[in-house]
Design an enzyme around this catalytic site. Structure first.
Site, PDB file in Angstrom:
ATOM      1  N   ASN A 207      81.937  -6.528  36.462  1.00  0.00           N
ATOM      2  CA  ASN A 207      80.796  -7.137  35.785  1.00  0.00           C
ATOM      3  C   ASN A 207      79.570  -6.249  35.927  1.00  0.00           C
ATOM      4  OD1 ASN A 207      79.160  -9.513  34.682  1.00  0.00           O
ATOM      5  ND2 ASN A 207      78.170  -9.134  36.669  1.00  0.00           N
ATOM      6  N   ASP A 274      74.232  -4.708  35.383  1.00  0.00           N
ATOM      7  CA  ASP A 274      75.363  -5.226  34.617  1.00  0.00           C
ATOM      8  C   ASP A 274      75.943  -4.151  33.709  1.00  0.00           C
ATOM      9  OD1 ASP A 274      74.570  -7.567  35.808  1.00  0.00           O
ATOM     10  OD2 ASP A 274      74.785  -8.769  33.997  1.00  0.00           O
ATOM     11  N   ASP A 304      86.330 -10.383  39.667  1.00  0.00           N
ATOM     12  CA  ASP A 304      85.083 -10.933  40.186  1.00  0.00           C
ATOM     13  C   ASP A 304      84.142 -11.342  39.051  1.00  0.00           C
ATOM     14  OD1 ASP A 304      83.090 -11.318  42.415  1.00  0.00           O
ATOM     15  OD2 ASP A 304      82.048  -9.717  41.327  1.00  0.00           O
ATOM     16  N   HIS A 308      80.224 -13.998  34.045  1.00  0.00           N
ATOM     17  CA  HIS A 308      78.996 -13.245  33.802  1.00  0.00           C
ATOM     18  C   HIS A 308      79.216 -11.992  32.954  1.00  0.00           C
ATOM     19  CE1 HIS A 308      76.906 -15.834  36.656  1.00  0.00           C
ATOM     20  NE2 HIS A 308      77.951 -15.703  37.449  1.00  0.00           N
ATOM     21  N   GLU A 340      87.771 -15.284  39.249  1.00  0.00           N
ATOM     22  CA  GLU A 340      86.721 -16.157  39.781  1.00  0.00           C
ATOM     23  C   GLU A 340      85.883 -16.733  38.642  1.00  0.00           C
ATOM     24  OE1 GLU A 340      82.889 -15.901  42.821  1.00  0.00           O
ATOM     25  OE2 GLU A 340      83.306 -14.274  41.406  1.00  0.00           O
TER      26      GLU A 340
END
Length: 618
Positions: A207, A274, A304, A308, A340
């Site tokens: 991410n 990001d 992970d 996002h 996740e």
């Protein structure tokens, strides 16, 4: 229901893996007798096969209709060369291996992606070289401990180079962080895991990267050279596309690039910019990253922070996951992915549209999750088994081949011992409930010995593994910034091993029962409504024509249930977990037929359950 006996006469077959450090791609179990386990199936019965295919077709169609276009997964086809000198190739030939040649007793093993995972925060687990930091060689040194506990899967928190102690800010996607060892150490660890029948998955943090990553540093240095109003040119600096740069701070997640008029998105922290996963060149780079770690021996990834990837477009996140997973399957057909999505059951359900196998079950986890609430007696057995049935129906509606990933706590949460005030009965009951659930349960290192944390500080949730109070071998320093003077309430691992009444022994027995009865992880749940009320519950799990009955008593007092009509033959207790007593020697059916010393009894079809117990029958 048929009275199934213990399974015997399995053959163990290893696929050859060429030019990879480990020479074991996976273990395939073939059943040689009728009514025994066959292959590596899903938890659904054969009668659901056409429905499963229809649901998957609908999900794939939904994904294909998304406008997002990602690059081809393997444009070259066939053999693929990855980083360094690792070349991936596979042989269709199979080699029959005598199980006596293996390091672990795998006589019960069904080799599929249903596993009992042990989560390791690498820097806190075991130090092999005396520098105070846990490392990969330290983990390899402790594989016997993990295997003997009954875990056949390991999840490593990030091991790639990163400036922080937690390593969730990658600065080099192709190399192990020097504090943890080398790529050769990782290869060696994977080989050792595979020899013991353990699969190993690693954290894949894509991410965001570290602000110290060369991609980001080169991009920001380039932006500093631009005149006011000048747009960046990817031909001059290709990495400028890898991040979300903007001339205006679009929201509170954007941070200023020092020395320029530009801003970059960093949702978690300014040191974690990001990544722009829409960029096809970055995608190809991340596919190469996957190839590299699978080539070194990784059996899967823990993805992970997938919510996002795009904060405003979950459909894109699902499609990215789907394509990344499908790519990895072309490299290793047995590849496993768990992701996740820290959100409600409803949100997690939607992410199963990605048709990736697993998402962590956050609804069951943490201090107010269903596991801890049931373990402390605040959620009845009736409500707990209905929640399990709801997970099954909710997730399988989207992906019939899903594998749930329940857990009690992880490295981002206060430990279960804190929530339960180190009460050994409540800790055992919570563990027993977890290890009776469907799917692949995850145990956070130290949970099996009742380790505790302190407060909300992240470092306090990741304290050193308490191996011994007297032997310093392998003991790590606590993470920098952790509070000092935190004293564990329960004995260290070496003191609990061999203690029939210890939490460790309870975990080991729960895992033994789970490993020897494949239906527990894989079976389709049916609640016996007539025997389920309040603190008492009885369910049947069925898989591959075999079934196991699980009877729960989460109350304090003993109770009896009549199992008449459930079994065709005479029932047999195949496992018992008594949180108020010890579990040493359980499994002796001749003893368990009559009243045992812990209050467990089976007289004809009447089962007596001690308070705070779980009994397994066939």
């Amino acid at each position: 229901m048929k009275n199934s006996k213990k399974r015997e006469n399995f053959k163990y077959i290893f696929k050859k893996r060429s030019n990879i450090g480990t020479h074991i791609a996976g273990l395939t179990v073939i059943c040689l007798l009728m009514n025994l386990l066959a292959g590596c199936g899903s938890a659904q019965s054969a009668g659901n096969a056409s429905e499963s295919a229809a649901v998957q077709d609908d999900a794939l169609q939904s994904l294909s209709e998304q406008e997002t276009v990602l690059p081809n997964k393997d444009p070259s086809g066939g053999e693929k060369t990855v980083a360094d000198d690792v070349t991936l190739s596979y042989s269709d030939n199979a080699e029959v291996v005598d199980i006596d040649s293996l390091d672990a007793d795998l006589s019960w093993t069904v080799d599929d992606n249903y596993r009992n995972y042990y989560e390791i925060f690498v820097g806190s687990f075991c130090d092999s070289d005396g520098d105070g930091t846990g490392d990969l060689r330290g983990i390899e040194n402790r594989l016997d401990y993990i295997a003997d506990l009954g875990c056949n899967g390991i999840w490593l928190t990030p091991i790639m180079s990163a400036p922080s102690y937690h390593k969730y800010d990658t600065s080099d996607y192709y190399n192990v962080d020097p504090a943890f060892g080398t790529n050769d150490d990782f290869r060696s660890l994977c080989e050792a895991c595979h020899q013991k029948g353990i699969r190993i998955i690693i954290d894949m943090v894509i991410n965001h990267s570290s602000s110290e990553h060369p991609w980001f540093k080169e991009s920001t240095e380039y932006l500093e050279t631009l005149s006011p109003g000048e747009e960046p040119d990817p031909k001059v600096c290709p990495y400028v596309k890898y991040y979300n740069f903007s001339g205006d701070p679009e929201n509170g997640s954007y941070r200023e690039v020092p020395g320029s008029d530009w801003y970059y998105e960093a949702v978690f922290d300014g040191s974690q910019p990001d990544l722009n996963l829409y960029d096809p060149d970055l995608n190809e780079e991340l596919y190469r990253v996957a190839d590299h770690w699978i080539g070194l021996g990784a059996d899967g990834f823990r993805m992970d922070a997938v919510m996002h990837y795009d904060e405003s477009d979950s459909a894109y996140n699902e499609k990215f996951l789907h394509d990344y997973y499908e790519h990895c399957l072309t490299v290793d057909p047995d590849f496993y992915m768990v992701s996740e999505v820290w959100a409600s059951e409803t949100v997690i359900k939607e992410y199963y549209r990605s048709l990736t196998p697993s998402f962590f079950n956050f609804d069951a986890a943490d201090a107010e999750g269903k596991l801890i609430r049931a373990g402390r007696g605040k959620l009845s057995a009736e409500k707990f088994v209905n929640a399990c049935l709801d997970y099954q129906n909710t997730f399988s509606e989207i992906n019939p081949d899903y594998i749930d990933a329940p857990f009690i706590t992880n490295h981002d949460m206060g430990r279960v011992a804190n929530a339960l005030q180190s009460d050994p009965v409540a800790l055992k009951m919570t563990a027993g409930l977890l290890l009776s659930m469907s799917g692949s349960p995850f145990i956070y290192y130290g949970e099996e010995i009742g380790m505790k944390s302190k407060g909300s500080l992240d470092q306090n949730k990741r304290l050193h593994m308490n191996w011994s109070e007297t032997d310093p071998a392998g003991i790590c320093r606590d993470p920098e910034g952790a509070d000092t003077g935190i004293v564990q309430s329960m004995p260290a691992a070496d003191a609990q091993i061999g203690d029939d009444d210890s939490l460790y022994t309870y975990y080991k027995e729960a895992l033994r029962i789970r490993n020897e009865n494949a239906e527990i992880a894989r079976g389709t749940i049916e609640i016996v409504d007539a025997l389920t009320d309040g603190d008492l519950a009885v369910i049947i799990k069925t898989w591959n024509e075999g079934s196991v009955v699980i009877a729960y008593n989460t109350g304090e007092e003993s109770a009896s249930v009549d199992l008449n009509g459930i079994f065709e033959g005479e029932p047999e207790i195949v496992g018992k977990l008594c949180a108020k007593g010890n579990n040493a020697g359980s499994g002796d059916s001749d003893t368990e037929k009559n009243m045992a010393g812990d209050g467990t009894g089976l007289h004809n079809t009447t089962l007596n359950l001690p308070g705070r117990s779980i009994i397994y029958l066939k």
